[in-house]
Design an enzyme around this catalytic site. Structure first.
Site, PDB file in Angstrom:
ATOM      1  N   HIS A 194       0.734  -1.222   0.080  1.00  0.00           N
ATOM      2  CA  HIS A 194      -0.055   0.045  -0.112  1.00  0.00           C
ATOM      3  C   HIS A 194       0.909   1.365  -0.154  1.00  0.00           C
ATOM      4  O   HIS A 194       0.347   2.360  -0.082  1.00  0.00           O
ATOM      5  CB  HIS A 194      -1.029   0.012   1.137  1.00  0.00           C
ATOM      6  CG  HIS A 194      -2.271   0.741   0.824  1.00  0.00           C
ATOM      7  ND1 HIS A 194      -3.551   0.314   1.423  1.00  0.00           N
ATOM      8  CD2 HIS A 194      -2.655   1.448  -0.261  1.00  0.00           C
ATOM      9  CE1 HIS A 194      -4.648   0.873   0.855  1.00  0.00           C
ATOM     10  NE2 HIS A 194      -3.978   1.595  -0.153  1.00  0.00           N
ATOM     11  N   ASP A 204      -9.951  -0.526   4.173  1.00  0.00           N
ATOM     12  CA  ASP A 204      -8.776  -1.345   4.532  1.00  0.00           C
ATOM     13  C   ASP A 204      -9.045  -1.843   5.593  1.00  0.00           C
ATOM     14  O   ASP A 204      -9.934  -1.157   6.561  1.00  0.00           O
ATOM     15  CB  ASP A 204      -7.674  -0.148   4.485  1.00  0.00           C
ATOM     16  CG  ASP A 204      -6.344  -0.646   4.676  1.00  0.00           C
ATOM     17  OD1 ASP A 204      -6.039  -1.824   5.273  1.00  0.00           O
ATOM     18  OD2 ASP A 204      -5.425  -0.156   3.830  1.00  0.00           O
ATOM     19  N   HIS A 248      -6.928  -1.763   7.906  1.00  0.00           N
ATOM     20  CA  HIS A 248      -5.897  -0.446   8.566  1.00  0.00           C
ATOM     21  C   HIS A 248      -6.298   0.648   8.470  1.00  0.00           C
ATOM     22  O   HIS A 248      -6.688   0.961   7.175  1.00  0.00           O
ATOM     23  CB  HIS A 248      -4.572  -1.136   8.221  1.00  0.00           C
ATOM     24  CG  HIS A 248      -4.147  -2.596   8.468  1.00  0.00           C
ATOM     25  ND1 HIS A 248      -4.428  -3.382   7.274  1.00  0.00           N
ATOM     26  CD2 HIS A 248      -3.965  -3.251   9.530  1.00  0.00           C
ATOM     27  CE1 HIS A 248      -4.077  -4.704   7.752  1.00  0.00           C
ATOM     28  NE2 HIS A 248      -3.793  -4.522   9.139  1.00  0.00           N
ATOM     29  N   ASP A 273      -3.604   3.165   7.967  1.00  0.00           N
ATOM     30  CA  ASP A 273      -2.568   3.334   7.356  1.00  0.00           C
ATOM     31  C   ASP A 273      -1.979   4.986   7.446  1.00  0.00           C
ATOM     32  O   ASP A 273      -1.657   5.705   6.336  1.00  0.00           O
ATOM     33  CB  ASP A 273      -2.533   3.210   5.795  1.00  0.00           C
ATOM     34  CG  ASP A 273      -2.590   1.462   5.540  1.00  0.00           C
ATOM     35  OD1 ASP A 273      -2.283   1.021   6.220  1.00  0.00           O
ATOM     36  OD2 ASP A 273      -2.855   1.232   4.460  1.00  0.00           O
ATOM     37  N   HIS A 283       3.946   0.704   4.170  1.00  0.00           N
ATOM     38  CA  HIS A 283       2.863   0.647   3.720  1.00  0.00           C
ATOM     39  C   HIS A 283       1.678   1.169   4.874  1.00  0.00           C
ATOM     40  O   HIS A 283       0.405   1.123   4.275  1.00  0.00           O
ATOM     41  CB  HIS A 283       2.559  -0.956   3.161  1.00  0.00           C
ATOM     42  CG  HIS A 283       2.446  -1.904   4.507  1.00  0.00           C
ATOM     43  ND1 HIS A 283       1.668  -3.145   4.154  1.00  0.00           N
ATOM     44  CD2 HIS A 283       2.817  -1.946   5.767  1.00  0.00           C
ATOM     45  CE1 HIS A 283       1.694  -3.921   5.264  1.00  0.00           C
ATOM     46  NE2 HIS A 283       2.518  -3.034   6.266  1.00  0.00           N
ATOM     47  N   ASP A 315      -7.532  -1.831  -0.387  1.00  0.00           N
ATOM     48  CA  ASP A 315      -6.624  -2.735   0.263  1.00  0.00           C
ATOM     49  C   ASP A 315      -7.537  -4.286   0.386  1.00  0.00           C
ATOM     50  O   ASP A 315      -8.339  -4.208   0.957  1.00  0.00           O
ATOM     51  CB  ASP A 315      -6.050  -2.338   1.431  1.00  0.00           C
ATOM     52  CG  ASP A 315      -5.142  -3.011   2.251  1.00  0.00           C
ATOM     53  OD1 ASP A 315      -5.047  -4.324   1.803  1.00  0.00           O
ATOM     54  OD2 ASP A 315      -4.160  -2.581   2.802  1.00  0.00           O
ATOM     55  N   ASP A 365      -7.009  -6.610   1.898  1.00  0.00           N
ATOM     56  CA  ASP A 365      -7.012  -7.285   3.370  1.00  0.00           C
ATOM     57  C   ASP A 365      -8.378  -6.545   4.038  1.00  0.00           C
ATOM     58  O   ASP A 365      -8.585  -6.861   5.172  1.00  0.00           O
ATOM     59  CB  ASP A 365      -5.702  -6.886   4.038  1.00  0.00           C
ATOM     60  CG  ASP A 365      -5.371  -5.537   4.497  1.00  0.00           C
ATOM     61  OD1 ASP A 365      -6.375  -4.755   4.788  1.00  0.00           O
ATOM     62  OD2 ASP A 365      -4.159  -5.097   4.897  1.00  0.00           O
ATOM     63  N   GLU A 388      -2.112  -5.149  -2.253  1.00  0.00           N
ATOM     64  CA  GLU A 388      -1.783  -6.124  -1.145  1.00  0.00           C
ATOM     65  C   GLU A 388      -2.094  -7.291  -1.480  1.00  0.00           C
ATOM     66  O   GLU A 388      -2.038  -8.251  -0.583  1.00  0.00           O
ATOM     67  CB  GLU A 388      -2.212  -5.748   0.211  1.00  0.00           C
ATOM     68  CG  GLU A 388      -1.663  -4.315   0.702  1.00  0.00           C
ATOM     69  CD  GLU A 388      -0.361  -4.647   1.557  1.00  0.00           C
ATOM     70  OE1 GLU A 388       0.189  -5.467   1.696  1.00  0.00           O
ATOM     71  OE2 GLU A 388       0.277  -3.304   1.838  1.00  0.00           O
TER      72      GLU A 388
END
Ligand SMILES: NC(=[NH2+])NCCC[C@H](N)C(=O)O
Ligand SMILES: [Mn+2]
Ligand SMILES: [Mn+2]
Length: 300
Positions: free
Chosen positions: A85, A108, A110, A112, A125, A224, A226, A269
């Site tokens: 990312h 995401d 996350h 980030d 990332h 992302d 994930d 990712e």
């Protein structure tokens, strides 16, 4: 790009999606594909404390920013395939140079939102939003990080306004990131909110937030993989349980396409070396299907 995180193999994500037919699938949706070259990244460089491989990652992001800026400037739709990312340091900077009032939907697990100073891991990332959002980094600090000084210079000085950012799918947020989300008042829909409201109301809220003051606000989607539950997308480096279902993952993309405001996107990712054959095939197909959805594929 793999240098924004610890696992090798995430640089094979783009070629997997391309080999599995992404270009022809997009042509079938009516897009005219203009092949841009694969971006070549350095493999050695300096780094700053708290920002591992900053010169490789930042130098790579600069090349991406240049491509995204020129193509978006010609009215094209930059679709950037990652890679980890950290590539979005480049896509955000490139999009913001064309669209200072850009809206961003960050899908995401996350946030980030780290910076070299607050990151626990030093993995870049986890920093694209942190480096490109207003109220985070001082230009003088960017100038001292090998690979990132270009972010402090024209035409890349524009920063994302915190009020123009919406997170969808959060479930693994570091403590300094949580404090930052509150400090900057960033709009977010975590997995808790998705459970509470349902994905339909979440996306209405996201678009209301981004288009209330400007109905035609250009929007960039950074997706992302994930964000999606590991049951549907296991081949990724920082998988977290409890993510978007197959349909929720698609709905986010479909609703974004339907807004008519989308001007650019990233898919990142996918790491084809991190699961068994079945898991890799499933994750690659999931990535392709999500891209088709935000590029306009609909059920009927
Ligand atoms: N793009 C990602 N998968 N980011 C994961 C970031 C994880 C963690 N917050 C970190 O800063 O290291
Ligand atoms: Mn993530
Ligand atoms: Mn991410």
């Amino acid at each position: 790009m793999t240098f924004g995180q610890p696992f090798t193999g995430v640089d094979l994500g783009p070629s997997s999606m391309i080999e599995e037919g992404l270009p022809s699938q997009l042509s079938q949706l009516g897009w005219r594909i203009e092949n841009t070259p694969e971006v070549d990244f350095a493999t050695e460089g300096r780094e700053a404390p708290g920002a591992r491989n900053s010169e490789i990652v930042g130098g790579g992001a600069f090349k991406i920013a240049e491509l995204v800026r020129t193509n978006a400037g010609e009215g094209k739709f930059p679709l950037t395939l990652g890679g980890d990312h950290s590539i979005s340091i480049g896509t955000l900077a490139g999009m913001l140079s064309n669209y200072p009032d850009l809206g961003v939907i960050w899908v995401d697990a996350h946030a980030d939102l780290n910076t070299p100073e607050i990151s626990g891991s030093g993995n870049m990332h986890g920093m694209p939003v942190g480096l490109c959002t207003e109220g985070m980094m001082k230009d003088e600090d960017l100038r001292n990080i090998p690979g990132l000084s270009w972010l402090a210079e024209k035409p890349y000085k524009n920063r994302l306004k915190p009020s123009n950012l919406v997170y969808v799918g959060l479930r693994d947020v570091d403590l300094p990131e949580r404090a930052t989300i509150k400090r900057l008042g960033i709009k977010y829909y975590s997995m808790y909110d998705i459970d509470r409201l349902g994905i339909g109301r979440v996306m209405e809220g996201a678009f209301q937030h981004l288009t209330e003051s400007n109905p035609s606000r250009p929007i960039h989607l950074s997706y992302d993989i994930d964000a999606i539950d590991p049951a549907s997308a296991p081949a990724t480096g920082t998988a977290v349980r409890g993510g978007l279902t197959y349909r929720e993952a698609h709905y986010v993309a479909e609703r974004t396409a339907n807004s008519g405001n989308l001007v650019g996107a990233d898919i990142v990712e996918l790491n084809p070396s991190l699961s068994d054959d079945k898991g890799v095939a499933e994750t690659t197909q999931m990535g392709l299907a999500v891209v088709r959805s935000f590029m306009g594929e609909s059920i009927i």
